[in-house]
Enzyme design. Structure first.
Site, PDB file in Angstrom:
ATOM      1  N   ASN A   1      34.917  77.930  12.408  1.00  0.00           N
ATOM      2  CA  ASN A   1      35.432  76.959  13.373  1.00  0.00           C
ATOM      3  C   ASN A   1      36.938  77.201  13.542  1.00  0.00           C
ATOM      4  OD1 ASN A   1      36.487  74.703  14.645  1.00  0.00           O
ATOM      5  ND2 ASN A   1      35.306  73.219  13.467  1.00  0.00           N
TER       6      ASN A   1
ATOM      7  N   CYS B   1      39.961  69.824  17.879  1.00  0.00           N
ATOM      8  CA  CYS B   1      39.031  70.849  18.379  1.00  0.00           C
ATOM      9  C   CYS B   1      38.683  70.655  19.854  1.00  0.00           C
ATOM     10  CB  CYS B   1      37.763  70.868  17.543  1.00  0.00           C
ATOM     11  SG  CYS B   1      38.080  71.191  15.807  1.00  0.00           S
TER      12      CYS B   1
ATOM     13  N   HIS C   1      32.005  74.119  21.693  1.00  0.00           N
ATOM     14  CA  HIS C   1      32.864  74.268  20.519  1.00  0.00           C
ATOM     15  C   HIS C   1      32.035  74.778  19.340  1.00  0.00           C
ATOM     16  CE1 HIS C   1      35.580  73.628  17.302  1.00  0.00           C
ATOM     17  NE2 HIS C   1      35.029  72.505  16.865  1.00  0.00           N
TER      18      HIS C   1
HETATM   19  N1  COA Z   1      28.789  75.286  -1.155  1.00  0.00           N
HETATM   20  C1  COA Z   1      27.806  74.771  -1.909  1.00  0.00           C
HETATM   21  N2  COA Z   1      27.508  73.463  -1.942  1.00  0.00           N
HETATM   22  C2  COA Z   1      28.244  72.655  -1.174  1.00  0.00           C
HETATM   23  C3  COA Z   1      29.277  73.109  -0.344  1.00  0.00           C
HETATM   24  C4  COA Z   1      29.539  74.481  -0.378  1.00  0.00           C
HETATM   25  N3  COA Z   1      30.508  75.043   0.370  1.00  0.00           N
HETATM   26  N4  COA Z   1      29.808  72.075   0.322  1.00  0.00           N
HETATM   27  C5  COA Z   1      29.127  70.972  -0.055  1.00  0.00           C
HETATM   28  N5  COA Z   1      28.174  71.326  -0.955  1.00  0.00           N
HETATM   29  C6  COA Z   1      27.208  70.481  -1.619  1.00  0.00           C
HETATM   30  C7  COA Z   1      27.582  69.026  -1.645  1.00  0.00           C
HETATM   31  O1  COA Z   1      28.443  68.757  -2.733  1.00  0.00           O
HETATM   32  C8  COA Z   1      26.241  68.359  -1.768  1.00  0.00           C
HETATM   33  O2  COA Z   1      25.858  68.428  -3.115  1.00  0.00           O
HETATM   34  P1  COA Z   1      25.072  67.172  -3.782  1.00  0.00           P
HETATM   35  O3  COA Z   1      23.794  67.044  -2.993  1.00  0.00           O
HETATM   36  O4  COA Z   1      24.887  67.643  -5.176  1.00  0.00           O
HETATM   37  O5  COA Z   1      26.001  66.012  -3.626  1.00  0.00           O
HETATM   38  C9  COA Z   1      25.308  69.276  -1.000  1.00  0.00           C
HETATM   39  O6  COA Z   1      26.000  70.518  -0.883  1.00  0.00           O
HETATM   40  C10 COA Z   1      24.944  68.772   0.371  1.00  0.00           C
HETATM   41  O7  COA Z   1      26.112  68.342   0.994  1.00  0.00           O
HETATM   42  P2  COA Z   1      26.082  67.716   2.419  1.00  0.00           P
HETATM   43  O8  COA Z   1      27.476  67.284   2.780  1.00  0.00           O
HETATM   44  O9  COA Z   1      24.978  66.712   2.487  1.00  0.00           O
HETATM   45  O10 COA Z   1      25.647  68.975   3.307  1.00  0.00           O
HETATM   46  P3  COA Z   1      25.334  69.017   4.815  1.00  0.00           P
HETATM   47  O11 COA Z   1      23.992  69.569   5.027  1.00  0.00           O
HETATM   48  O12 COA Z   1      25.703  67.738   5.519  1.00  0.00           O
HETATM   49  O13 COA Z   1      26.362  70.118   5.325  1.00  0.00           O
HETATM   50  C11 COA Z   1      28.465  70.337   6.440  1.00  0.00           C
HETATM   51  C12 COA Z   1      27.752  69.897   5.180  1.00  0.00           C
HETATM   52  C13 COA Z   1      29.948  70.104   6.261  1.00  0.00           C
HETATM   53  C14 COA Z   1      28.199  71.818   6.650  1.00  0.00           C
HETATM   54  C15 COA Z   1      27.915  69.533   7.669  1.00  0.00           C
HETATM   55  O14 COA Z   1      27.893  68.173   7.374  1.00  0.00           O
HETATM   56  C16 COA Z   1      28.714  69.755   8.902  1.00  0.00           C
HETATM   57  O15 COA Z   1      28.791  70.852   9.424  1.00  0.00           O
HETATM   58  N6  COA Z   1      29.345  68.691   9.440  1.00  0.00           N
HETATM   59  C17 COA Z   1      30.199  68.827  10.619  1.00  0.00           C
HETATM   60  C18 COA Z   1      31.539  69.339  10.189  1.00  0.00           C
HETATM   61  C19 COA Z   1      32.364  69.802  11.340  1.00  0.00           C
HETATM   62  O16 COA Z   1      31.872  70.383  12.259  1.00  0.00           O
HETATM   63  N7  COA Z   1      33.671  69.551  11.288  1.00  0.00           N
HETATM   64  C20 COA Z   1      34.592  69.970  12.294  1.00  0.00           C
HETATM   65  C21 COA Z   1      34.347  69.266  13.570  1.00  0.00           C
HETATM   66  S1  COA Z   1      35.421  69.767  14.817  1.00  0.00           S
END
Ligand code: COA
Length: 337
Positions: free
Chosen positions: A294, A111, A264
């Protein structure tokens, strides 16, 4: 030396995939996706590949800049999702657009790729090797996303953005500016930063093809994108403000002087958190993640192209572009429009 972005262009596939569409495929909901990421929909390719999207964006950037394909001397294409191991996507674009005088190669920095490619273009121009460089950021992550994995498939979309970077005139080429090659009050690319931390490669990865041959007795395997979302989130909200502050400090430019922070587009909450840490209002941090998700290397140039076409970039405006991604990698550029 005035090294300027003279044209911008972008392309996203026509097919819109909404959060509701994904909720029909995996256990998720519009509410979850919107509240955790800010994404409402994304564009997904129903056939066009990485080089096809890149060529569309490139043609638009050339038209916008009034530059002919034959005038381009170098094509730098940032992608993590090329259509082929070889030829490179850059060579495929060179053929498609008829840039017959251009050298062409790909750059892989996930990215952060567009910023890395832009900074590379800039360095080639400063060193006097080339005057006209086409820089493209493109990804077709739908090829490597596991559409059964709700924790990643909701985040990404396909798309491409491109810019044409040139030296303003032969006369300017002879005039050397500060260490960034530009004095801070003339238009152009003023300063840049790039970095990498390979020890954190595992937090965001995608295996392309494992070793499999007559010696191992196995077939090569291809992998899906895998990610530790929280680690990536923490990295982004710490590293982005750090490098933006460093970029500005080294350029003697104040945060208040920057019109837009073109970041980004990975997650609305990441952009918001960066803005909060830098104490800048969200009006100066444009976002379009709600429309495209993204798009990896495509995200910064797509956003830049939108701002340009909406007439929001005026001569003399100072912009910061910054990105982060797998590698881990990060990069930033300071531009006077
Ligand atoms: N729909 C519903 N629930 C979901 C889900 C979805 N699409 N994806 C994950 N969950 C669930 C998880 O299983 C977890 O459940 P649990 O509490 O029962 O275990 C819960 O939601 C919370 O998950 P978590 O990973 O703690 O959520 P978060 O608030 O950290 O958000 C992201 C997850 C991926 C959105 C966030 O961490 C993020 O954006 N990270 C950066 C990713 C990124 O930018 N990547 C590319 C970089 S270039």
């Amino acid at each position: 030396m005035r090294i300027k972005i003279v044209g911008t262009g972008s392309y996203v596939p026509e097919r819109v995939v909404t959060n509701e569409d994904l909720a029909g495929m995996v256990d998720t909901s519009d509410e979850w996706i919107k509240s955790r990421t800010g994404i409402c929909q994304r564009r997904i390719s129903d056939g066009i590949g990485t080089s096809g999207m890149a060529a569309m964006a490139a043609r638009r950037a050339l038209a916008n800049g009034g530059v002919r394909a034959e005038e381009i001397q170098l094509i730098l294409l940032a992608t993590s999702t090329p259509d082929c191991h070889f030829p490179s996507s850059a060579c495929q674009v060179q053929r498609e657009i008829g840039a017959v005088h251009a050298a062409a190669y790909d750059i892989s920095a996930a990215c952060s790729g567009f910023i890395f490619a832009l900074n590379t273009a800039y360095s080639f121009i400063v060193s006097g090797f080339y005057n006209n460089v086409l820089v493209i950021g493109v990804d077709c992550l739908s090829k490597v996303v596991d559409w059964k994995d709700r924790s990643t498939c909701v985040l990404f979309g396909d798309g491409a953005g491109a810019v044409v970077v040139t030296v303003e005139s032969e006369a300017d080429k002879a005039v050397s500016g500060n260490k960034a090659g530009n004095s801070a009050d003339v238009p152009g690319i003023l300063h840049m930063i790039m970095g990498a931390d390979g020890t954190k490669g595992h937090v965001l990865s995608c295996e392309s093809r494992t070793v499999g041959n007559f010696l191992t007795g196995t077939e090569p395997l291809t992998g899906y994108l895998s990610m530790d979302g929280q680690e990536v989130f923490k990295f982004a909200v710490k590293k982005m403000p750090e490098i933006i502050e460093q970029l500005l400090e080294e350029s003697n430019v104040k945060l208040e002087e920057i019109k837009y922070f073109v970041l980004h587009q990975a997650n609305y909450r990441i952009s918001e958190s960066i803005a909060k840490r830098l104490k800048i209002p969200m009006e100066r941090v444009p976002v379009n993640i709600e429309k495209y998700g993204n798009t990896s290397a495509g995200s910064v140039p797509i956003l830049l192209d939108e701002l340009n076409r909406e007439g929001k970039l005026k001569d003399g405006d100072l912009l910061v572009m910054a990105g982060f991604g797998a590698g881990l990698t990060w990069g930033a550029a300071l531009i006077r429009w």
